[in-house]
Scaffold this active site. Structure first.
Site, PDB file in Angstrom:
ATOM      1  N   TYR A  58       0.833  -1.200   0.000  1.00 49.02           N
ATOM      2  CA  TYR A  58       0.000   0.000   0.000  1.00 49.02           C
ATOM      3  C   TYR A  58       0.869   1.253   0.000  1.00 49.02           C
ATOM      4  O   TYR A  58       0.364   2.355  -0.192  1.00 49.02           O
ATOM      5  CB  TYR A  58      -0.919   0.031   1.228  1.00 49.02           C
ATOM      6  CG  TYR A  58      -2.001  -1.017   1.248  1.00 49.02           C
ATOM      7  CD1 TYR A  58      -2.142  -1.956   0.223  1.00 49.02           C
ATOM      8  CD2 TYR A  58      -2.890  -1.086   2.309  1.00 49.02           C
ATOM      9  CE1 TYR A  58      -3.130  -2.922   0.256  1.00 49.02           C
ATOM     10  CE2 TYR A  58      -3.893  -2.045   2.351  1.00 49.02           C
ATOM     11  CZ  TYR A  58      -3.995  -2.962   1.331  1.00 49.02           C
ATOM     12  OH  TYR A  58      -4.974  -3.920   1.381  1.00 49.02           O
ATOM     13  N   TRP A  89       3.415 -10.126   0.836  1.00 49.12           N
ATOM     14  CA  TRP A  89       3.176  -9.989  -0.594  1.00 49.12           C
ATOM     15  C   TRP A  89       3.725 -11.194  -1.372  1.00 49.12           C
ATOM     16  O   TRP A  89       4.543 -11.970  -0.885  1.00 49.12           O
ATOM     17  CB  TRP A  89       3.781  -8.681  -1.106  1.00 49.12           C
ATOM     18  CG  TRP A  89       3.579  -8.462  -2.581  1.00 49.12           C
ATOM     19  CD1 TRP A  89       4.522  -8.327  -3.544  1.00 49.12           C
ATOM     20  CD2 TRP A  89       2.315  -8.392  -3.268  1.00 49.12           C
ATOM     21  NE1 TRP A  89       3.957  -8.172  -4.782  1.00 49.12           N
ATOM     22  CE2 TRP A  89       2.589  -8.216  -4.644  1.00 49.12           C
ATOM     23  CE3 TRP A  89       0.980  -8.478  -2.851  1.00 49.12           C
ATOM     24  CZ2 TRP A  89       1.590  -8.114  -5.611  1.00 49.12           C
ATOM     25  CZ3 TRP A  89      -0.023  -8.373  -3.807  1.00 49.12           C
ATOM     26  CH2 TRP A  89       0.289  -8.194  -5.154  1.00 49.12           C
ATOM     27  N   GLU A 120      -1.183 -12.466   1.629  1.00 48.26           N
ATOM     28  CA  GLU A 120      -2.121 -11.619   0.893  1.00 48.26           C
ATOM     29  C   GLU A 120      -2.813 -12.358  -0.250  1.00 48.26           C
ATOM     30  O   GLU A 120      -3.994 -12.147  -0.512  1.00 48.26           O
ATOM     31  CB  GLU A 120      -1.405 -10.380   0.355  1.00 48.26           C
ATOM     32  CG  GLU A 120      -2.326  -9.363  -0.269  1.00 48.26           C
ATOM     33  CD  GLU A 120      -1.727  -7.979  -0.320  1.00 48.26           C
ATOM     34  OE1 GLU A 120      -2.404  -7.074  -0.844  1.00 48.26           O
ATOM     35  OE2 GLU A 120      -0.591  -7.779   0.149  1.00 48.26           O
ATOM     36  N   PRO A 221     -16.894  -4.486   1.699  1.00 45.52           N
ATOM     37  CA  PRO A 221     -18.145  -4.825   2.381  1.00 45.52           C
ATOM     38  C   PRO A 221     -19.322  -3.947   1.984  1.00 45.52           C
ATOM     39  O   PRO A 221     -20.472  -4.303   2.244  1.00 45.52           O
ATOM     40  CB  PRO A 221     -17.791  -4.637   3.863  1.00 45.52           C
ATOM     41  CG  PRO A 221     -16.731  -3.585   3.848  1.00 45.52           C
ATOM     42  CD  PRO A 221     -15.912  -3.882   2.625  1.00 45.52           C
ATOM     43  N   GLY A 223     -19.456  -2.816  -1.289  1.00 43.69           N
ATOM     44  CA  GLY A 223     -19.280  -2.760  -2.733  1.00 43.69           C
ATOM     45  C   GLY A 223     -17.974  -2.066  -3.072  1.00 43.69           C
ATOM     46  O   GLY A 223     -17.055  -2.004  -2.266  1.00 43.69           O
ATOM     47  N   ILE A 280     -15.596   8.091   7.159  1.00 42.73           N
ATOM     48  CA  ILE A 280     -14.963   7.363   8.262  1.00 42.73           C
ATOM     49  C   ILE A 280     -15.869   7.409   9.492  1.00 42.73           C
ATOM     50  O   ILE A 280     -16.104   6.386  10.156  1.00 42.73           O
ATOM     51  CB  ILE A 280     -13.576   7.953   8.567  1.00 42.73           C
ATOM     52  CG1 ILE A 280     -12.590   7.599   7.443  1.00 42.73           C
ATOM     53  CG2 ILE A 280     -13.042   7.443   9.913  1.00 42.73           C
ATOM     54  CD1 ILE A 280     -11.242   8.285   7.571  1.00 42.73           C
TER      55      ILE A 280
END
Length: 345
Positions: A58, A89, A120, A221, A223, A280
């Site tokens: 990320y 990774w 992952e 969760p 979409g 958030i």
């Protein structure tokens, strides 16, 4: 299940606990200003979030770690209050590379341990400096995958105190069974992070994981975006669903909040990603209402068994200049021997 903003953790099979609601921290480095993850994670901690989902690829773990440390320093939380999930990774599957990869995450975070470290993807890429190694034709270079050997290296990391719990992501039943049936298994996978929402409820995988004390962590969760370069736009927009809209009106909640509450009540951990302060806060407001058993059953019936994303892929800066789309990468990855989505579940 009695869930509150202060208490919404569920037990893991190793004795640890995971909060049912977390914040996903991926942001496209092309469009996300520096410092965004830092400020959003700090805000999220103030709002009440204690679970943060991140990854080395990320490219912002240093910001997430700084936010956590600053909120510890100002007395808002203690380290034990925070649950951080990091990810191994594809280029770090060889056993000798597992601990160095975890140590890179710990160095970026400037923390002594992570609470959960997961594989992952069950597909290995050629080890090296490139996260997305390619040959001269632009095809990703795969590597032999020995998931059991990778898992044994992860077990050693847990024994060394670098991680509290071990899990996986995007594993199908066969791949989970490979680990669960591994001779000499010391630490079972406690979680499996997969796509999970009202249009893709994962009933078979969810039941299998429940039978084996594996918690499902649901990404996407609520979409996903409608970006046709990486999203299956044949799947209708989740947040416009009439049933979710009507249930939301009943409780004076948004469809996003209904979708999050749906999974939380099923014991599925949800990690909606947002760098919007308003969202958030909004996504955290799911603990002041409860869906009925009939409503849960009705939402489960929305399942279309269609994925929004073939794989949740994060592209490295190396690819940003390329014109190839995410979907092309996904198509190429589907020929990997351990591509997980050819199986029924």
């Amino acid at each position: 299940m009695d869930l509150t903003a202060e208490r919404h953790s569920v037990p893991l099979s190793d004795g640890n606990h995971i909060p049912l609601l977390g914040l996903g921290t991926y942001g496209d480095p092309r469009t996300t200003p520096r410092g965004t993850a830092l400020e959003c994670v700090k805000l999220a901690i103030d709002v009440g979030y204690r679970h943060f989902d991140g990854a080395l690829v990320y490219f912002n773990e240093h910001e997430v770690g700084q936010a956590i440390r600053e909120k510890i320093a100002d007395g808002t939380v203690q380290r034990k209050d925070i649950f951080y999930c990091g990810k191994l990774w594809n280029t770090f599957h060889p056993p000798e590379l597992v601990r160095p990869a975890l140590e890179r995450t710990l160095k970026a975070l400037k923390l002594d341990y992570v609470d959960l470290y997961i594989v992952e993807l069950p597909m290995a890429f050629k080890p090296g400096k490139e996260f997305y190694p390619e040959d001269q034709d632009g095809k990703h270079i795969y590597h032999h995958t020995d998931l059991c050997a990778t898992w044994e290296a992860l077990e050693a990391c847990k024994d060394a105190g670098l991680v509290k719990s071990l899990g996986v992501s995007n594993f199908n039943r066969r791949q989970l069974e490979l680990l669960l049936n591994k001779p000499g298994l010391k630490h079972r996978p406690v979680s499996n992070q997969v796509e999970c929402h009202p249009y893709f409820t994962q009933p078979k995988l969810l039941e299998y994981c429940r039978q084996n004390d594996i918690v499902i962590v649901g990404y996407c969760p609520i979409g996903s975006s409608r970006d046709a370069s990486w999203v299956n736009v044949k799947c209708p927009p989740l947040l416009e669903d009439e049933l979710l809209v009507s249930i939301g009106k009943k409780y004076k909640k948004s469809t996003a909040q209904v979708a999050l509450r749906f999974n939380a009540q099923r014991g599925v951990v949800v990690i909606p990603k947002s760098f919007s302060p308003e969202r958030i806060k909004h996504n955290f407001q799911i603990f002041d209402f409860s869906l009925t058993a009939e409503e849960i059953k009705a939402i489960e019936a929305l399942n279309k068994n269609i994925r929004f994303v073939e794989l949740l892929i994060q592209t490295s800066p190396h690819h940003y200049a390329r014109k190839a789309t995410f979907s092309l990468f996904q198509h190429r990855w589907s020929d990997h021997p351990e591509y997980p989505f050819h199986d029924d579940y």
